[in-house]
Design a protein around this motif. Structure first.
Motif, PDB file in Angstrom:
ATOM      1  N   CYS A 323       5.124  14.887  -7.991  1.00 35.67           N
ATOM      2  CA  CYS A 323       4.903  13.449  -7.871  1.00 35.67           C
ATOM      3  C   CYS A 323       5.293  12.969  -6.470  1.00 35.67           C
ATOM      4  O   CYS A 323       6.358  13.307  -5.962  1.00 35.67           O
ATOM      5  N   GLU A 324       4.432  12.180  -5.853  1.00 37.53           N
ATOM      6  CA  GLU A 324       4.660  11.708  -4.487  1.00 37.53           C
ATOM      7  C   GLU A 324       5.187  10.274  -4.450  1.00 37.53           C
ATOM      8  O   GLU A 324       5.116   9.611  -3.426  1.00 37.53           O
ATOM      9  N   CYS A 325       5.684   9.788  -5.596  1.00 41.73           N
ATOM     10  CA  CYS A 325       6.136   8.387  -5.649  1.00 41.73           C
ATOM     11  C   CYS A 325       7.125   8.053  -4.523  1.00 41.73           C
ATOM     12  O   CYS A 325       7.064   6.969  -3.938  1.00 41.73           O
ATOM     13  N   CYS A 338      -1.618  12.197  -3.490  1.00 39.00           N
ATOM     14  CA  CYS A 338      -0.962  12.956  -4.556  1.00 39.00           C
ATOM     15  C   CYS A 338      -2.001  13.779  -5.319  1.00 39.00           C
ATOM     16  O   CYS A 338      -3.030  13.249  -5.751  1.00 39.00           O
ATOM     17  N   CYS A 345      -2.360  12.597 -13.756  1.00 37.97           N
ATOM     18  CA  CYS A 345      -1.630  11.327 -13.830  1.00 37.97           C
ATOM     19  C   CYS A 345      -2.596  10.142 -13.861  1.00 37.97           C
ATOM     20  O   CYS A 345      -3.346   9.931 -12.908  1.00 37.97           O
ATOM     21  N   CYS A 362      -0.053   3.340  -7.408  1.00 36.73           N
ATOM     22  CA  CYS A 362      -1.000   4.298  -7.986  1.00 36.73           C
ATOM     23  C   CYS A 362      -1.847   3.628  -9.071  1.00 36.73           C
ATOM     24  O   CYS A 362      -3.067   3.813  -9.122  1.00 36.73           O
TER      25      CYS A 362
HETATM   26  S1  SF4 Z   1      -0.368   9.667  -8.952  1.00 39.00           S
HETATM   27 FE1  SF4 Z   1       1.372   8.426  -8.276  1.00 39.00          FE
HETATM   28  S2  SF4 Z   1       2.688   8.184 -10.078  1.00 39.00           S
HETATM   29 FE2  SF4 Z   1       1.252   9.829 -10.502  1.00 39.00          FE
HETATM   30  S3  SF4 Z   1       2.366  11.686  -9.988  1.00 39.00           S
HETATM   31 FE3  SF4 Z   1       1.164  11.092  -8.179  1.00 39.00          FE
HETATM   32  S4  SF4 Z   1       2.538   9.803  -6.967  1.00 39.00           S
HETATM   33 FE4  SF4 Z   1       3.473   9.987  -9.002  1.00 39.00          FE
END
Ligand code: SF4
Length: 376
Positions: A323-325, A338, A345, A362
Motif C-alpha cells: 500500500c502506497e498510502c 500504487c 484495492c 484513492c
Molecule cells: S490504492 Fe491507495 S489505499 Fe489502496 S493499497 Fe494502494 S495506496 Fe493503499
C-alpha cells in the motif's frame, strides 16, 4: 441551492480557468497541495485538474480524517468491542478502515461485537443514557471540525456523572501535520515534493480561523489560501496562489470569507481548550509519529477517557507493504502509482485507508474515473 449552485457555475469556472492559464508563467511549474480530503473530493468530482494548464499541478494532502487514522488505534477500538464487551459507537466511514489481521470494525461487528454507527457524538451519549446496563465508548476521530462536539459530550457526561460512558480520543490537529509534511525526517526517505503553496482547510478553519497558518506561511515561505469545498472556491484559490507565487509573496489569504474569519469560533476553541490537552506525539497513518499533533482528554475528565478507564496502551502496526498510502498522504505519489489501485484495492474492498472514505485520494480518483486516462 443558495451558496451551492453559484459556486458550481461552469461558465464562471471557465473564466477562472482562463485567468489561471493567462497568469501562470509558461517557463515555470506550480505545485499546490490541497490539504483537505474535501478539496480532493471536489477536484476529482468536478474535474478541476482538467481545467488547469499543464504546468499547474495539484498534490493531494493528508487532510482526510479516516485516511490518517493509524491501524493501532483502530485495533484498540476493535479490542474494546471484541474483548472488553463494550458497545462501540463511531462515524460510518471509520467502520471500514482496514486494521490488523484483516479486520475492520465492520468485520468485528460481523463476528458479534456490538459496534454502532452514529451521526454525531450526541447520539452515542444518548445511547449510553438510555442503556445504563451497557458500557458505551465513543471512538472519536477527526480534525478541529469534529473536536468541539466531542468536547461538548464529555462536558455533558461529566455534568450527568454518567458512569457507563467514555471517549477513545483520536482527534488530530491540522497545522502540525502541514509542518510535518515539509520538515520531517521521512521526507528524506520518501523524497521531497516541491510544494509552492497550500489550499488551506475549509471546515477546520471555521473553527480555528486563519490566524494559525500565519506563522507557518512566514516560517516556511509558503502561501496559503483558505478555500471552500465547491469547485469555484478551489479554482479561485488556485488563481490566488498563482498570483502570490508570481509576486514572490507568502501570506495567508482567505477565499472562504463567507464562513471563515481570522479568529475562528472562539467559543468552540475555549470549549476544546477546557476539555483537551496536547499529546506529546501521535502516530498518523502515512506520516508516522508527529509531535504535538493530537489531543488527549484532560485529567479532570479522566473518568470519561477510555484510554485511562480501560488502561489501553498504544502499539503501532505497520501498513500493508504494497500500500502506497504513506507516500500518497505526503503528496509524493499519486493513487495510480500504487500497483493495487483499482485491481486488488477498490472502495468495496479497501486495502488501505485512502480507499475507504470518499475524501481519500484513492477513493476520489477511483469513484470519478480520474485514473482511466492514466492507466489506458
Ligand atoms: S490504492 Fe491507495 S489505499 Fe489502496 S493499497 Fe494502494 S495506496 Fe493503499
Amino acid at each position: 441551492m443558495k451558496f451551492v449552485d453559484e459556486f458550481r457555475d461552469g461558465e464562471l469556472a471557465q473564466t477562472i480557468a482562463r485567468a489561471i492559464a493567462a497568469e501562470a508563467r509558461p517557463e515555470r511549474r506550480y505545485s499546490f497541495m490541497e490539504f483537505c480530503g474535501g478539496h480532493t473530493h471536489a477536484i476529482s468530482r468536478y474535474g478541476v485538474t482538467d481545467l488547469l494548464p499543464a504546468n499547474v499541478r495539484m498534490i493531494h494532502g493528508p487532510g482526510c480524517p479516516v485516511c490518517v487514522l493509524p491501524i493501532g488505534r483502530v485495533d484498540q477500538a476493535i479490542k474494546l468491542a471484541l474483548e472488553r464487551g463494550v458497545t462501540l459507537c463511531t462515524y460510518g466511514d471509520t467502520l471500514r478502515v482496514p486494521a490488523s489481521e484483516s479486520l475492520s470494525l465492520l468485520k468485528a461487528k460481523a463476528r458479534g461485537a456490538d459496534i454502532r454507527m452514529v451521526y454525531s457524538p450526541a447520539d452515542a451519549l444518548k445511547f449510553a443514557q438510555e442503556h445504563p446496563d451497557k458500557e458505551v465508548v465513543f471512538f472519536a476521530i477527526g480534525f478541529e471540525t469534529t473536536t468541539p462536539p466531542t468536547a461538548l459530550i464529555l462536558k455533558q457526561a461529566q455534568a450527568l456523572n454518567l458512569p457507563n460512558f467514555s471517549v477513545l480520543c483520536c482527534h488530530v490537529l491540522t497545522p502540525s501535520a502541514i509542518m510535518n509534511i515539509l520538515e520531517s525526517p521521512e521526507v528524506r526517505l520518501l523524497g521531497t515534493v516541491p510544494i509552492d503553496g497550500f489550499v488551506g482547510p475549509a471546515h477546520v478553519s471555521t473553527i480555528i480561523g486563519s490566524r494559525p497558518y500565519e506563522f507557518f506561511a512566514e516560517e516556511y515561505r509558503k502561501p496559503v489560501v483558505i478555500a471552500g469545498f465547491e469547485p469555484l472556491d478551489v479554482m479561485q484559490a488556485i488563481l490566488m496562489l498563482v498570483r502570490q507565487v508570481n509576486d514572490g509573496r507568502y501570506v495567508v489569504e482567505n477565499e472562504f470569507v463567507r464562513a471563515v474569519n481570522r479568529d475562528g469560533n472562539v467559543k468552540a476553541q475555549q470549549l476544546v481548550a477546557d476539555v483537551f490537552e496536547l499529546r506529546k506525539s501521535f502516530e498518523w497513518r502515512g506520516l508516522g509519529q508527529v509531535p504535538y499533533s493530537a489531543l488527549r482528554i484532560r485529567e479532570p475528565l479522566a473518568a470519561w477517557d477510555a484510554e485511562r478507564k480501560f488502561d489501553l496502551h498504544y502499539r503501532g502496526v505497520p501498513d500493508n507493504k504494497a500500500c502506497e498510502c504513506g507516500a500518497i498522504l505526503r503528496g509524493v505519489k499519486r493513487p495510480t502509482d500504487c500497483k493495487l489501485f483499482g485491481t486488488v484495492c477498490t472502495p468495496e474492498n479497501p486495502m488501505g485507508s485512502c480507499m475507504v472514505s470518499s475524501e481519500g485520494a484513492c477513493a476520489a480518483h477511483y469513484t470519478y474515473g480520474r485514473y482511466k486516462d492514466v492507466v489506458a
